[in-house]
Design an enzyme around this catalytic site. Structure first.
Site, short mmCIF file in Angstrom:
data_model
loop_
_atom_site.label_atom_id
_atom_site.label_comp_id
_atom_site.label_asym_id
_atom_site.label_seq_id
_atom_site.Cartn_x
_atom_site.Cartn_y
_atom_site.Cartn_z
N LYS A 6 -5.22 -1.93 2.82
CA LYS A 6 -3.37 -2.96 2.95
C LYS A 6 -4.23 -4.47 3.26
CE LYS A 6 -0.55 0.24 4.08
NZ LYS A 6 0.51 1.11 5.19
N GLN A 21 0.84 1.08 11.48
CA GLN A 21 1.15 1.96 11.18
C GLN A 21 1.72 3.54 11.24
OE1 GLN A 21 -0.54 2.61 7.65
NE2 GLN A 21 0.05 3.71 7.23
N ASP A 53 8.45 -4.09 6.41
CA ASP A 53 8.40 -3.08 5.80
C ASP A 53 9.12 -2.09 5.86
OD1 ASP A 53 5.77 -1.42 5.67
OD2 ASP A 53 5.78 -0.61 7.74
#
Ligand code: NAD
Length: 291
Positions: free
Chosen positions: A53, A97, A120
């Site tokens: 990412k 994460q 997200d």
């Protein structure tokens, strides 16, 4: 006849190229889209995801601020960092994460990220907005799947789409997006308590596997000509591989002889997840500029 291979890498590259134009327009106003990336612990798969990412952000001319925290980081310390980033002028998006170590309440952390930076799309406000069809960040993997279906002009409207997996990050949001009026699929969701999985998968015009089980979907479970989207990413031991493992999806490779379309693993949904994340970060930066 062999299936058309859905090239997620190529589609994601073209999305990333288009994003560069928006990044450069922001640059002219003195804004560099910036994502804070938080990783707690040293899980190798998570580390490889965040590295990918961060690399993609940098290639697209965006900034990433990397926070690598030890696995014994307390929940209070993580909440305090998120609070700081929520209020940071130059940070447009925050990514924590997952999964987090067991001593940290994952839902509490997800709820701590301010929805305007929730790139997200996991915050309950983002999830609620998605279900109601209101504006808000949409989750990256489900949006990646939908974008692939659109790019390959696979008929979603009126299709019977079967999703194997009901997680909060893939199965549930995907089902919600697919029943919206801009998609119009009829959706069946299967999970670990589903009786006779094949009965359902054989009915699917579009079959989406998101179970995290290598080769769960075999050719005899798939209708001839179906579009098969493999979200699964599984590490299986392979002594011949340099690092001792290889990646595979939830779909047996032999399915490609029966399906009409299929996504490879790697190179299918994975790169799309990253492209959708970058898109959300750019949108977050634009939203901030436009007030
Ligand atoms: P999860 O473990 O949270 O959920 C898995 C779901 O699959 C559960 O709802 C479970 O009920 C269902 N399931 C498991 N075994 C089943 C079976 N035998 N029959 C029917 N249903 C079954 O997983 P997740 O976070 O949704 O991820 C699923 C997979 O997708 C994993 O392999 C993960 O690595 C991968 N993933 C890939 C991306 C990407 O960008 N490509 C993103 C997220 C997740």
């Amino acid at each position: 006849m062999a299936a058309v291979i859905i090239d997620g890498k190529a589609v994601s590259e073209s999305i990333r190229e288009k994003l560069k134009v928006r990044v450069s327009a922001l640059g002219e106003k003195g804004i560099v889209p910036c994502l804070a990336v938080i990783l707690v612990g040293d899980d190798p798969a998570s580390l490889s995801y965040v590295t990918a990412k961060e690399r993609a952000l940098s290639l697209a001319g965006m900034e990433s601020r990397d926070y690598r925290l030890p696995k014994d980081t307390t929940e209070a310390a993580l909440l305090s960092l998120i609070d700081e980033l929520n209020n940071h002028e130059r940070v447009h998006g925050i990514l924590v994460q997952l999964p987090l170590p067991k001593h940290i309440d994952q839902q509490k952390i997800i709820c701590a990220v301010v929805p305007t930076k929730d790139v997200d799309g996991f915050h309950p406000v983002s999830v609620g907005s998605m279900v109601l069809g209101r504006s808000g960040f949409l989750p990256c993997t489900p949006m990646g799947v939908i974008t692939l279906l659109r790019e390959y002009r696979i008929a979603v409207s009126g299709s019977h789409t079967v999703i194997v997996g009901r997680s909060n990050i893939v199965g549930k949001p995907l089902a919600n997006l697919l029943i919206r009026q801009d998609a119009n699929a009829t959706v069946t969701i299967c999970h670990t308590s589903t009786k006779d999985l094949s009965h359902h998968t054989l009915e699917a015009d579009i079959l989406i596997a998101a179970a995290g089980k290598p080769s769960l979907i075999r050719p005899e479970m798939v209708k001839e000509g179906a579009a098969v989207i493999d979200v699964g990413v599984n590490r299986v031991g392979d002594p011949s591989a340099k690092n001792g493992y290889r990646l595979c999806g939830d779909v047996d490779p032999a399915v490609s002889q029966k399906a009409g379309y299929i996504t490879p693993v790697p190179g299918g949904v994975g790169p799309m997840t990253i492209a959708m994340l970058l898109q959300n970060v750019v949108e977050a930066a634009e939203n901030r500029y436009n007030g």
